[in-house]
Write an enzyme that holds these catalytic residues in place. Structure first.
Site, PDB file in Angstrom:
ATOM      1  N   ASP A 337      -3.551 -11.772   1.011  1.00 50.17           N
ATOM      2  CA  ASP A 337      -4.955 -11.676   0.726  1.00 50.17           C
ATOM      3  C   ASP A 337      -5.309 -13.563   0.967  1.00 50.17           C
ATOM      4  OD1 ASP A 337      -6.322 -10.540   0.004  1.00 50.17           O
ATOM      5  OD2 ASP A 337      -6.545 -10.756  -2.953  1.00 50.17           O
ATOM      6  N   ASP A 641      -3.787  -8.425  -5.396  1.00 49.16           N
ATOM      7  CA  ASP A 641      -4.349  -9.277  -6.054  1.00 49.16           C
ATOM      8  C   ASP A 641      -4.736  -7.976  -7.390  1.00 49.16           C
ATOM      9  OD1 ASP A 641      -6.834  -9.096  -5.742  1.00 49.16           O
ATOM     10  OD2 ASP A 641      -7.210 -11.373  -6.649  1.00 49.16           O
ATOM     11  N   ASP A 645      -4.346  -3.615  -2.535  1.00 49.59           N
ATOM     12  CA  ASP A 645      -2.772  -4.172  -2.470  1.00 49.59           C
ATOM     13  C   ASP A 645      -1.486  -3.180  -2.907  1.00 49.59           C
ATOM     14  OD1 ASP A 645      -4.944  -6.145  -1.346  1.00 49.59           O
ATOM     15  OD2 ASP A 645      -4.475  -7.346  -3.255  1.00 49.59           O
TER      16      ASP A 645
END
Length: 919
Positions: A337, A641, A645
């Site tokens: 990410d 996070d 995800d």
């Protein structure tokens, strides 16, 4: 399935329909809401607005499931075999390892089941709704499609809403989109296929209202919400077996079959051909089987993994599931990410543009460290100070400092403007005192600007109007621009300013425009007429900057042959700019969520391999990309996070969640949690994972050849009709004392040099490499020859059978010690000062073996138990001489093979020697 009022006849999603049409389809009233009776009826029809409880397994069910794999079966068989032979110490140790593993597995499964609970916790317990024409507080679980919900700053959105009204409404959707900037909301209709982050007219369950107020009609509850879909995706993902466990399971099955077949054949040969009594033959064959099967191997592997866990914890990677330690070492692709992992998740004012030129603000994040300067390090002039002052005054955020960490309260971009003002030398409190605020027009997505009215410092009359907003909108309100001496130009070159806006945006920066106007009189409030003929102060470009340590970590990963891919919900231009700064590629290839949707499952692996950046992605996109990479044999580590995800974290071979800024859902779905939210810690964990795998291979490279040496020596004696060099009890003695000492110390080995200069091993790479297979054969034969040479020595010396066998046991232990020093370095020579002196663990293990062997040789009760005899010094020195000779021979063989280039892994060592410090 009951008919849901959320479904339009043409299946157009609510964000693509005007609010009035959504209200009509939901059979509700925008101002009145649902009647209480109708809400109760719909609650019966649609069920509560909650996420379903995951299937729960009892403690006993989870405990029993821990034994349903080949590795545990392998251990239990070894324990049973040891118990049959009366080898109770080994049996007890093995059963203890099985029990500990089972208890750890039960605990970890209990934590994994908390993933759904973490998602459910995102739903607030109460919400404000309109029922029967009156606002009331209702349980979130009682919300139904068609309810009209009121939201304001600080609320967590209780269900998926189609907004009917939005006043300066901004919602933090990072947990669903990954964007570091709050989303501006309106009642606008967008395209049906618009990414979730672009759906301005929607408010999604679980997201947080950062500013403003709004009203919306519920269009989805429970499992039908975005969070509900993610919950269903999590439940549908089967956990993957790690590469190491797959290899050990396969290896255990193969070894057990080989041992069984060989034992039957050897037993038949001993009885039918050599004429041994069947009981003597059975005891010998069973002892050899125990010697051949490395029953202590799983325990040593568990200990090696546990040591890796401790080392990773020291490098800010908390491992929740033990096998993930080794899987990190096999990682070939890291899907990361962007926000908060590769970047700081702190907006920073980086570029300032006025009519007179460009300036740069140094420093990152919200800490007011750095300065604003022009090219040539010139200090800011009046134009830049006025631009920074505009950002300070037209601002509702606050900055606080605690323990050296600066935190923004409010909009992240407004926090960055406060930090910019401090860097420019302005005193926020003094500026607010000199320009007290008189009126405000809050930012609203409908007009795309914010305006504040301030009194001028005494004795001046009039007022100062400051405006900030979307640069095109601010530009349209301006008549001139500010010069560097503080004066305004007569004309505004709009095409030139549009070009500047486009240039900043192309670099992945978000742009705000700033303008002001001096009013000769002090009005009570801002009127429409005041918002015309403004003076453009300039533009400011914002970016969530990459972490400096992440740049170095990406370089380390790429040098180790690990591909790094950014998968983010952010815009493509922003993601591409960050990717270029991070060094993911010289010219990063960007694929959007729309590109993923348009690509079939068959073609997606090619796109996943080609692109370095995936932007505007949904949870489904991330999941598909991870699966596409895995279909090509990649071992994928996924970082994240947000709630969005969680499915891909669970699907990945190793899920890595952020400890500070990560949601509980992400942490519970992951196997590793980073305590410092730092991408560099992932690369450090990969390094530790490779060390763990190296040490496991060293354990194998030591255990199998030494066990093989026993087997070859005894089998050769049986086949050739020679006296057996070892009794069954002596074989078990050797296995017991060396497996619990010499075999164990390899788990503590420090890293060899060049660990991160090797390419990642293939996911399907065999546990035993060609070099290790060669070593098993070579060392087994070498040990067998040495053992029979000792038998000849004893016979010629007239030592007698018992004394000769005693010497054989001592010689065999010495050979294992010599081989231990050789196998400590698989990729370099062991004949160095550090290589020969060993580690404290190695020295303690060698000392323990020496003490045990002295007791084995000279204590009366051991002589009675194992049929041993005391040896003279001359005979006893044969053992260490053989051990030293074996080490020299094997190191010479390793050097010769490296010179010939026969085995790739012998060419993987870096230029440093074994004493070099690993990265």
């Amino acid at each position: 399935m009951p008919d849901q009022p959320t479904a339009a006849p043409d299946l157009v999603p609510p964000h693509a329909l005007p609010p009035s049409r959504v209200v009509e389809l939901q059979r509700t009233d925008a101002r009145h809401g649902l009647e209480d009776a109708e809400a109760a009826r719909r609650l019966q029809e649609h069920g509560p607005n909650t996420l379903p409880e995951p299937p729960r397994h009892s403690w006993l069910q989870r405990f029993g499931a821990q034994f349903a794999n080949a590795l545990i079966g392998f251990l239990l068989a070894s324990a049973a075999l040891a118990a049959v032979l009366g080898h109770w110490v080994d049996a007890t140790v093995i059963l203890g390892v099985v029990l500990i593993n089972a208890l750890v597995g039960v605990a970890q499964e209990g934590k994994a089941e908390a993933a759904m609970s973490a998602l459910r916790d995102l739903l607030t317990p109460h919400a404000r709704v309109l029922r029967s024409g009156a606002p009331q507080v209702a349980d979130v679980a009682a919300l139904v499609p068609g309810d009209v919900v009121l939201i304001e700053a600080g609320d967590r959105v209780p269900a998926d809403l189609r907004l009917l009204q939005a006043h300066a409404l901004r919602i933090d959707e990072a947990l669903l989109t990954g964007e570091s900037v709050v989303a501006e909301k309106s009642t606008a209709t967008v395209a049906a296929d618009a990414p979730l982050g672009d759906r301005a007219g929607m408010a999604y369950s679980g997201t947080l209202v950062a500013a403003g107020t709004g009203r919306g009609v519920v269009v989805a509850t429970g499992v039908h919400t975005e969070i509900g879909r993610i919950s269903a995706m999590l439940g549908a993902i089967e956990p993957l077996t790690t590469p190491l466990l797959r290899q050990i399971n396969r290896f255990g099955r193969q070894l057990a079959i080989i041992a069984l077949v060989a034992s039957v054949l050897l037993f038949a040969f001993a009885v039918l051909v050599r004429g041994l009594h069947w009981l003597d033959a059975l005891m010998t064959v069973v002892a050899l089987a125990v010697g051949f099967i490395p029953e202590g191997l799983p325990a040593v592997i568990t200990i090696t993994l546990a040591i890796g866990v401790q080392r990773m914890a020291a490098r800010h990677a908390i491992v929740r599931q033990l096998p993930a330690v080794e899987t990190l070492g096999a990682t070939s692709v890291i899907c990361s990410d962007k926000t908060g992992t590769l970047t700081r998740n702190e907006m920073t004012c980086q570029r300032l543009v006025t009519a007179c030129g460009k300036a740069v603000a140094s420093g990152t994040g919200y800490a007011p460290l750095g300065r604003v300067e022009l090219p040539g390090s010139s200090p800011p002039g009046p134009d830049l100070l006025q631009l920074a002052r505009a950002g300070l005054l037209c601002n509702d955020a606050a900055l606080t400092e605690s323990g050296g960490h600066w935190q923004v309260h409010g909009d992240p971009m407004e926090g960055a403007l406060l930090a910019l003002a401090l860097k420019a030398g302005l005193n926020p409190q003094a500026e607010h005192d000199r320009h007290p605020r008189l009126d405000t027009i809050p930012f609203d997505a409908a007009h795309r600007f914010m305006a504040t009215l301030h009194a001028l410092p005494a004795p001046q009359e009039g007022a100062l109007l400051v405006v900030k907003g979307a640069p095109e909108q601010v530009l349209a309100m301006c008549a001139n621009a500010l010069l560097d001496d503080g004066r305004a130009t007569g004309l505004l070159d709009e095409p030139a300013w549009h070009e500047r806006i486009a240039h900043i945006a192309a670099d992945g920066q978000r742009v705000l425009g700033f303008a002001f106007k001096l009013l000769p009189e002090r009005p009570e409030r801002i009127e429409a007429a005041h918002l015309k003929g403004l003076t453009l102060a300039g533009l400011i470009g914002f970016i969530d900057p990459p972490r400096p340590e992440a740049i170095a970590a990406v370089a380390d990963a790429r040098s180790a042959g690990i591909a790094v891919k950014m998968i983010t919900g952010d815009h493509g231009a922003t993601a591409r700019a960050i990717a270029a700064q991070l060094g993911l590629a010289r010219d990063p290839v960007v694929a959007t969520g729309a590109d993923v949707d348009a690509t079939s499952d068959e073609a997606l692996p090619a796109l996943a391999g080609r692109a370095q950046v995936f932007a505007r992605t949904s949870p489904e996109h991330k999941l598909r990309v991870v699966r596409a990479l895995q279909s090509q044999g990649a071992v994928v580590a996924m970082t994240g996070d947000g709630v969005n995800d969680a499915p891909s974290l669970k699907q990945a071979d190793v899920g890595v969640a952020m400890g500070h800024k990560g949601t509980e859902a992400a942490k519970e779905a992951a196997q590793v949690v980073l305590s410092d939210d730092n991408f560099a810690s992932i690369v450090a964990a990969v390094h530790e994972g490779r060390v763990v795998y190296d040490n496991i291979r060293k354990v194998l490279a030591w255990t199998l050849p030494t066990n093989g040496g026993e087997v070859v020596a005894v089998v050769a004696a049986l086949v050739l009709g020679l006296t057996l060099p070892l009794t069954p009890a002596q074989i078990l003695w050797i296995n017991m004392i060396t497996a619990t000492t010499l075999g164990l110390v390899l788990a503590f080995e420090p890293p060899e040099a060049g660990v991160m200069r090797r390419p990642p091993r293939p996911a399907d790479a065999p546990l035993l490499s060609p070099f290790m297979l060669w070593r098993i054969v070579l060392v087994s034969v070498l040990f067998a020859l040495a053992i029979h040479a000792v038998m000849l020595w004893g016979e010629r010396r007239g030592l007698g059978l018992e004394a000769t066998r005693t010497l054989v046991v001592n010689a065999f232990c010495a050979l294992e010690i010599g081989y231990l020093f050789s196998v400590r370095y698989l990729h370099a020579t062991s004949i160095t000062w550090q290589g020969t002196r060993g580690t404290p663990a190695v020295l303690y293990a060698v000392l323990a073996v020496l003490v045990l062997q002295l007791a084995f040789t000279y204590t009366p009760w051991m002589q009675t138990l194992f049929a041993t005899r005391p040896l003279g010094l001359a005979d006893l020195l044969v053992a260490p001489a053989l051990g030293a000779l074996a080490m020299l021979l094997l190191e010479g063989e390793k050097a010769l093979l490296r010179r010939l280039g026969w085995f790739d892994e012998l060419r993987l060592a870096g230029p440093e020697g074994p004493g070099a410090r690993a990265p």
